[in-house]
Design a protein around this motif. Structure first.
Motif, PDB file in Angstrom:
ATOM      1  N   TYR A 112       0.830  -1.215   0.000  1.00  0.00           N
ATOM      2  CA  TYR A 112       0.000   0.000   0.000  1.00  0.00           C
ATOM      3  C   TYR A 112       0.860   1.259   0.000  1.00  0.00           C
ATOM      4  CZ  TYR A 112      -4.159  -2.682   1.343  1.00  0.00           C
ATOM      5  OH  TYR A 112      -5.200  -3.545   1.387  1.00  0.00           O
ATOM      6  N   ASN A 113       2.004   1.174   0.659  1.00  0.00           N
ATOM      7  CA  ASN A 113       2.847   2.350   0.865  1.00  0.00           C
ATOM      8  C   ASN A 113       4.045   2.397  -0.075  1.00  0.00           C
ATOM      9  OD1 ASN A 113       1.105   2.468   3.003  1.00  0.00           O
ATOM     10  ND2 ASN A 113       2.645   2.305   4.594  1.00  0.00           N
ATOM     11  N   THR A 114       4.084   1.524  -1.085  1.00  0.00           N
ATOM     12  CA  THR A 114       5.277   1.373  -1.910  1.00  0.00           C
ATOM     13  C   THR A 114       5.000   1.731  -3.366  1.00  0.00           C
ATOM     14  OG1 THR A 114       5.994  -0.390  -0.433  1.00  0.00           O
ATOM     15  CG2 THR A 114       7.095  -0.259  -2.553  1.00  0.00           C
ATOM     16  N   ILE A 139      10.594   7.938   4.314  1.00  0.00           N
ATOM     17  CA  ILE A 139      10.868   6.719   3.543  1.00  0.00           C
ATOM     18  C   ILE A 139      11.336   5.629   4.500  1.00  0.00           C
ATOM     19  CG2 ILE A 139      12.374   5.699   1.802  1.00  0.00           C
ATOM     20  CD1 ILE A 139      12.393   8.459   0.394  1.00  0.00           C
ATOM     21  N   LYS A 140      10.740   4.436   4.364  1.00  0.00           N
ATOM     22  CA  LYS A 140      11.156   3.281   5.169  1.00  0.00           C
ATOM     23  C   LYS A 140      12.256   2.491   4.480  1.00  0.00           C
ATOM     24  CE  LYS A 140       8.330   0.516   7.277  1.00  0.00           C
ATOM     25  NZ  LYS A 140       7.212  -0.383   7.580  1.00  0.00           N
ATOM     26  N   LYS A 141      12.140   2.321   3.154  1.00  0.00           N
ATOM     27  CA  LYS A 141      13.055   1.426   2.444  1.00  0.00           C
ATOM     28  C   LYS A 141      13.179   1.863   0.992  1.00  0.00           C
ATOM     29  CE  LYS A 141      12.153  -2.700   3.503  1.00  0.00           C
ATOM     30  NZ  LYS A 141      11.540  -4.011   3.658  1.00  0.00           N
ATOM     31  N   ILE A 142      14.397   1.762   0.471  1.00  0.00           N
ATOM     32  CA  ILE A 142      14.642   2.029  -0.953  1.00  0.00           C
ATOM     33  C   ILE A 142      15.460   0.869  -1.501  1.00  0.00           C
ATOM     34  CG2 ILE A 142      15.792   3.502  -2.659  1.00  0.00           C
ATOM     35  CD1 ILE A 142      15.439   5.837  -0.729  1.00  0.00           C
ATOM     36  N   TRP A 143      15.062   0.405  -2.659  1.00  0.00           N
ATOM     37  CA  TRP A 143      15.858  -0.571  -3.400  1.00  0.00           C
ATOM     38  C   TRP A 143      15.951  -0.032  -4.818  1.00  0.00           C
ATOM     39  CZ3 TRP A 143      15.294  -3.474  -7.798  1.00  0.00           C
ATOM     40  CH2 TRP A 143      16.262  -4.463  -8.007  1.00  0.00           C
ATOM     41  N   PHE A 144      17.179   0.149  -5.321  1.00  0.00           N
ATOM     42  CA  PHE A 144      17.366   0.735  -6.645  1.00  0.00           C
ATOM     43  C   PHE A 144      18.561   0.085  -7.326  1.00  0.00           C
ATOM     44  CE2 PHE A 144      18.644   4.006  -9.713  1.00  0.00           C
ATOM     45  CZ  PHE A 144      17.419   4.269 -10.304  1.00  0.00           C
ATOM     46  N   ASP A 145      18.437  -0.184  -8.621  1.00  0.00           N
ATOM     47  CA  ASP A 145      19.504  -0.813  -9.390  1.00  0.00           C
ATOM     48  C   ASP A 145      19.459  -0.271 -10.819  1.00  0.00           C
ATOM     49  OD1 ASP A 145      21.657  -2.424  -9.919  1.00  0.00           O
ATOM     50  OD2 ASP A 145      20.551  -4.305  -9.861  1.00  0.00           O
ATOM     51  N   VAL A 146      20.525  -0.514 -11.564  1.00  0.00           N
ATOM     52  CA  VAL A 146      20.604  -0.100 -12.964  1.00  0.00           C
ATOM     53  C   VAL A 146      20.886  -1.335 -13.808  1.00  0.00           C
ATOM     54  CG1 VAL A 146      21.856   1.292 -14.651  1.00  0.00           C
ATOM     55  CG2 VAL A 146      21.436   2.201 -12.366  1.00  0.00           C
ATOM     56  N   VAL A 155      10.375   2.371  -3.757  1.00  0.00           N
ATOM     57  CA  VAL A 155      10.486   3.193  -2.562  1.00  0.00           C
ATOM     58  C   VAL A 155       9.282   2.855  -1.697  1.00  0.00           C
ATOM     59  CG1 VAL A 155      10.481   5.535  -1.610  1.00  0.00           C
ATOM     60  CG2 VAL A 155      11.652   5.076  -3.778  1.00  0.00           C
ATOM     61  N   GLU A 156       9.557   2.468  -0.444  1.00  0.00           N
ATOM     62  CA  GLU A 156       8.474   2.221   0.510  1.00  0.00           C
ATOM     63  C   GLU A 156       8.419   3.386   1.487  1.00  0.00           C
ATOM     64  OE1 GLU A 156       6.898  -0.959   3.858  1.00  0.00           O
ATOM     65  OE2 GLU A 156       8.801  -1.341   2.844  1.00  0.00           O
ATOM     66  N   PHE A 157       7.244   3.989   1.596  1.00  0.00           N
ATOM     67  CA  PHE A 157       7.026   5.109   2.502  1.00  0.00           C
ATOM     68  C   PHE A 157       6.379   4.623   3.797  1.00  0.00           C
ATOM     69  CE2 PHE A 157       7.000   7.032  -1.719  1.00  0.00           C
ATOM     70  CZ  PHE A 157       7.759   8.173  -1.539  1.00  0.00           C
ATOM     71  N   GLU A 158       6.440   5.452   4.826  1.00  0.00           N
ATOM     72  CA  GLU A 158       5.752   5.144   6.087  1.00  0.00           C
ATOM     73  C   GLU A 158       4.236   5.241   5.908  1.00  0.00           C
ATOM     74  OE1 GLU A 158       7.016   5.625   9.777  1.00  0.00           O
ATOM     75  OE2 GLU A 158       8.952   4.866   9.128  1.00  0.00           O
TER      76      GLU A 158
END
Length: 192
Positions: A112-114, A139-146, A155-158
């Motif tokens: 829901y928050n992502t 922001i609770k969590k970020i996962w990023f790659d190329v 990006v997961e928000f609170e």
């Protein structure tokens, strides 16, 4: 408006619809003549996205229509744009809310928050993503790659409202010549 509203199909957010209007290189599904008549048909058929685009084109080309449209018709167009904007925003938010919570190897991801990110410049990294999206909330969590010359991740928000705001405001924007995609997160986007 029609009793039955057509499903969303042109965009994933009001911001993306507005970007379609700004991006002249993008071929809109709008004929070059009589936007007003075609906007009214889309409105009557319940095609909110197309009606929004066509009414917006009427306002953009108001100089051409000033001798054709009455003051009352121009006000009607403006009212319909405002109504459609609110309805579409609500529909996009509702589509986003119909997600479920899922888990990954490193803990729970609240879907829901992502937001899912795609088509970012390969120049971007986690720090730049955090800088871009932190204005919408904690922001609770970020996962990023190329991969293959484009950046992607999530990006997961609170708060869910932060994710919705990020989608509405950022989806379809062009950064570093990349038309970025910011959309609701789903199972198919999960990196794990």
């Amino acid at each position: 408006m029609a009793d039955q509203i057509k499903p969303l199909y042109l965009a994933r957010s009001v911001k993306e619809l507005e970007q379609m209007l700004k991006d002249k290189s993008n071929s809109l599904p709008i004929p070059e003549n009589n936007f007003f008549l075609r906007a009214n048909f889309a409105w009557l058929e319940g095609d909110q996205e197309l009606a929004f685009l066509r009414y917006s084109e009427v306002i953009e080309k108001l100089d051409e229509y000033s001798t054709i449209l009455t003051y009352k018709q121009v006000n009607e167009v403006l009212n319909r744009i405002e109504t459609l904007h609110l309805q579409l925003k609500s529909r996009y938010e509702d589509a986003f809310e119909n997600k479920k919570e899922m888990t990954s190897n490193d803990g729970a991801i609240n879907e829901y928050n992502t937001v899912h990110l795609n088509n970012f410049s390969p120049k971007y990294n986690t720090n730049l993503i955090e800088g871009l999206f932190s204005k919408y909330g904690k922001i609770k969590k970020i996962w990023f790659d190329v991969d293959n010359e484009r950046g992607f991740g999530f990006v997961e928000f609170e708060q869910r409202s932060s994710a919705i705001d990020a989608i509405i405001e950022e989806n379809g924007y062009i950064y570093d010549d990349y038309d970025i995609i910011v959309q609701p997160f789903s199972d198919e986007h999960h990196p794990c």
